[in-house]
Structure formats: structure tokens, C-alpha cells
Design a protein around this motif. Sequence first.
Motif, PDB file in Angstrom:
ATOM      1  N   ASP A  42      90.585  86.839  36.414  1.00 55.42           N
ATOM      2  CA  ASP A  42      91.385  87.512  37.367  1.00 55.42           C
ATOM      3  C   ASP A  42      92.734  87.486  37.553  1.00 55.42           C
ATOM      4  OD1 ASP A  42      90.479  89.699  39.066  1.00 55.42           O
ATOM      5  OD2 ASP A  42      90.660  88.220  40.941  1.00 55.42           O
ATOM      6  N   THR A  43      93.245  87.350  36.293  1.00 55.09           N
ATOM      7  CA  THR A  43      94.697  87.143  35.919  1.00 55.09           C
ATOM      8  C   THR A  43      95.103  88.112  34.791  1.00 55.09           C
ATOM      9  OG1 THR A  43      94.742  85.321  34.315  1.00 55.09           O
ATOM     10  CG2 THR A  43      95.053  84.644  36.293  1.00 55.09           C
ATOM     11  N   LEU A  44      96.246  88.559  34.825  1.00 58.59           N
ATOM     12  CA  LEU A  44      96.726  89.701  33.753  1.00 58.59           C
ATOM     13  C   LEU A  44      96.367  89.148  32.237  1.00 58.59           C
ATOM     14  CD1 LEU A  44      98.180  92.298  33.374  1.00 58.59           C
ATOM     15  CD2 LEU A  44     100.301  90.561  32.898  1.00 58.59           C
ATOM     16  N   PHE A  45      95.579  90.083  31.737  1.00 56.45           N
ATOM     17  CA  PHE A  45      95.194  89.893  30.236  1.00 56.45           C
ATOM     18  C   PHE A  45      96.486  89.597  29.248  1.00 56.45           C
ATOM     19  CE2 PHE A  45      93.754  92.114  26.327  1.00 56.45           C
ATOM     20  CZ  PHE A  45      93.266  91.008  25.862  1.00 56.45           C
ATOM     21  N   GLY A  46      96.449  88.603  28.550  1.00 51.61           N
ATOM     22  CA  GLY A  46      97.640  88.576  27.728  1.00 51.61           C
ATOM     23  C   GLY A  46      98.123  89.595  26.692  1.00 51.61           C
ATOM     24  N   GLY A  47      96.860  90.397  26.166  1.00 52.64           N
ATOM     25  CA  GLY A  47      97.338  91.456  25.404  1.00 52.64           C
ATOM     26  C   GLY A  47      98.026  92.591  26.371  1.00 52.64           C
ATOM     27  N   GLN A  48      97.528  92.937  27.586  1.00 51.25           N
ATOM     28  CA  GLN A  48      98.342  93.602  28.398  1.00 51.25           C
ATOM     29  C   GLN A  48      99.810  93.368  28.533  1.00 51.25           C
ATOM     30  OE1 GLN A  48      97.037  96.839  29.818  1.00 51.25           O
ATOM     31  NE2 GLN A  48      99.118  97.093  29.651  1.00 51.25           N
ATOM     32  N   ALA A  49      99.960  91.964  28.872  1.00 47.05           N
ATOM     33  CA  ALA A  49     101.285  91.396  29.091  1.00 47.05           C
ATOM     34  C   ALA A  49     102.073  91.868  27.792  1.00 47.05           C
ATOM     35  CB  ALA A  49     101.498  90.148  29.480  1.00 47.05           C
ATOM     36  N   LEU A  50     101.627  91.713  26.634  1.00 47.67           N
ATOM     37  CA  LEU A  50     102.275  91.754  25.462  1.00 47.67           C
ATOM     38  C   LEU A  50     102.600  93.147  25.217  1.00 47.67           C
ATOM     39  CD1 LEU A  50     100.587  89.286  22.811  1.00 47.67           C
ATOM     40  CD2 LEU A  50     102.933  89.184  23.879  1.00 47.67           C
ATOM     41  N   SER A  51     101.820  94.167  25.348  1.00 52.04           N
ATOM     42  CA  SER A  51     101.923  95.637  25.423  1.00 52.04           C
ATOM     43  C   SER A  51     103.035  95.940  26.251  1.00 52.04           C
ATOM     44  CB  SER A  51     100.589  96.146  25.622  1.00 52.04           C
ATOM     45  OG  SER A  51     100.925  97.664  25.719  1.00 52.04           O
ATOM     46  N   TRP A  52     103.090  95.395  27.519  1.00 54.03           N
ATOM     47  CA  TRP A  52     104.332  95.855  28.346  1.00 54.03           C
ATOM     48  C   TRP A  52     105.359  95.218  27.881  1.00 54.03           C
ATOM     49  CZ3 TRP A  52     101.386  94.303  33.635  1.00 54.03           C
ATOM     50  CH2 TRP A  52     100.624  95.292  34.116  1.00 54.03           C
ATOM     51  N   MET A  53     105.548  94.040  27.359  1.00 54.16           N
ATOM     52  CA  MET A  53     106.681  93.221  27.026  1.00 54.16           C
ATOM     53  C   MET A  53     107.236  94.292  25.671  1.00 54.16           C
ATOM     54  SD  MET A  53     105.613  89.508  27.241  1.00 54.16           S
ATOM     55  CE  MET A  53     107.186  88.629  27.075  1.00 54.16           C
ATOM     56  N   ASP A  54     106.568  94.649  24.778  1.00 53.01           N
ATOM     57  CA  ASP A  54     107.003  95.308  23.532  1.00 53.01           C
ATOM     58  C   ASP A  54     107.368  96.588  24.088  1.00 53.01           C
ATOM     59  OD1 ASP A  54     107.196  95.995  21.009  1.00 53.01           O
ATOM     60  OD2 ASP A  54     105.362  97.059  20.806  1.00 53.01           O
ATOM     61  N   GLU A  55     106.824  97.493  24.811  1.00 46.79           N
ATOM     62  CA  GLU A  55     107.485  98.706  25.519  1.00 46.79           C
ATOM     63  C   GLU A  55     108.784  98.237  26.284  1.00 46.79           C
ATOM     64  OE1 GLU A  55     105.950 102.466  28.510  1.00 46.79           O
ATOM     65  OE2 GLU A  55     104.709 100.436  28.560  1.00 46.79           O
ATOM     66  N   THR A  56     108.803  97.357  27.005  1.00 49.44           N
ATOM     67  CA  THR A  56     110.274  97.304  27.489  1.00 49.44           C
ATOM     68  C   THR A  56     111.422  96.585  26.507  1.00 49.44           C
ATOM     69  OG1 THR A  56     108.974  96.533  29.727  1.00 49.44           O
ATOM     70  CG2 THR A  56     111.372  95.742  29.461  1.00 49.44           C
ATOM     71  N   ALA A  57     110.986  95.849  25.490  1.00 43.83           N
ATOM     72  CA  ALA A  57     111.762  95.692  24.513  1.00 43.83           C
ATOM     73  C   ALA A  57     112.265  97.162  23.685  1.00 43.83           C
ATOM     74  CB  ALA A  57     111.395  94.652  23.403  1.00 43.83           C
ATOM     75  N   PHE A  58     111.444  97.563  23.589  1.00 44.53           N
ATOM     76  CA  PHE A  58     111.619  99.209  22.682  1.00 44.53           C
ATOM     77  C   PHE A  58     112.566  99.943  23.697  1.00 44.53           C
ATOM     78  CE2 PHE A  58     110.744 103.434  22.359  1.00 44.53           C
ATOM     79  CZ  PHE A  58     110.728 103.743  21.277  1.00 44.53           C
ATOM     80  N   ILE A  59     112.249 100.040  25.075  1.00 42.52           N
ATOM     81  CA  ILE A  59     113.237 100.840  25.847  1.00 42.52           C
ATOM     82  C   ILE A  59     114.605 100.494  25.706  1.00 42.52           C
ATOM     83  CG2 ILE A  59     113.508 101.540  28.162  1.00 42.52           C
ATOM     84  CD1 ILE A  59     110.496 101.748  28.442  1.00 42.52           C
ATOM     85  N   ALA A  60     114.769  99.013  25.947  1.00 48.53           N
ATOM     86  CA  ALA A  60     116.071  98.320  26.127  1.00 48.53           C
ATOM     87  C   ALA A  60     116.877  98.678  24.754  1.00 48.53           C
ATOM     88  CB  ALA A  60     116.004  96.886  26.386  1.00 48.53           C
TER      89      ALA A  60
END
Length: 143
Positions: A42-60
Motif C-alpha cells: 500500500d505504498t507507491l510502486f517503485g516503477g510508478q515513481a521512476l516513470s513520474w521522475m523520468d517524465e519530470t526530468a524530460f519536461i525540465a
Amino acid sequence: MIVQILKANNGEYMSISIEEKIKRAETRVCKAVFPSTVNHHDTLFGGQALSWMDETAFIAATRFCHKPLVTVSSDRIDFSHPIPAGTVVELVGTIEKVGRTSIRVKVDIFVESMSEEGRTKAISGMFSLVAVDENRKPTPILD
């Protein structure tokens, strides 16, 4: 201080320092941690966190150089605090280094309770992206 000449939307040219471009490229994204994004703990799935992080890095990185980019690596992803379902996270992407054809972006994830003040840094990582041309070959970040 390095200065770059930019063409504004009105067709006029203006100069801007690399430091100012880095400041303008900072990216903040907020997400709610819903049941569809968590694991069996019941905690954020690591793969989901990595996906969000990669997207944020791409946008920046895109906001910095306005070029087509691809992610070439992620380094040292530190999961230091669990992110429970039912919380809000803020991802913060900041430009750390600009090379000739590559750019490194640090992404931090902060977790906030929906019912209490305060936040905690939960995950941190570095992402390297490369600017590519129409043939998918590396191209200079800065013109």
C-alpha cells in the motif's frame, strides 16, 4: 557567465544567461497517490515513481533547451521514505549539468499528508538526457 541569444515569440531577440535558463527550467509536478499506483504494501510502486521522475526530468530538460531529447540513463535512485496511498507527492526537477549534447536533471519526490502540514523528501535521483536530431543522432544542447 555564458549568455545565449534567444528569439522571443514576438520575433525579437533577447539575451539570457545559462543560470537564468536553468532557473526557468525548474519543473514542479504534483500527483495524488491513488490505489492504482501502489504495491502490495500500500505504498507507491517503485516503477510508478521512476516513470513520474523520468517524465519530470524530460519536461525540465525540454524547458531548458527546447530540443528533442531521449533519456539515456538514471543514476543513484534513493528510496529513503515510503510513500503511502492517499498522500500527495510533488516532483521537483532541476538542471544539474549541461554538457555539449547531454543534460543531467536531478528529480526529488516530496510526500505530503492530505490531512497534516509538512512534507518529507522520499525519493531522489539523477537522469541524463541527450538531445537528438531528425536522424536520432546527438546534437548540441545549446546553439
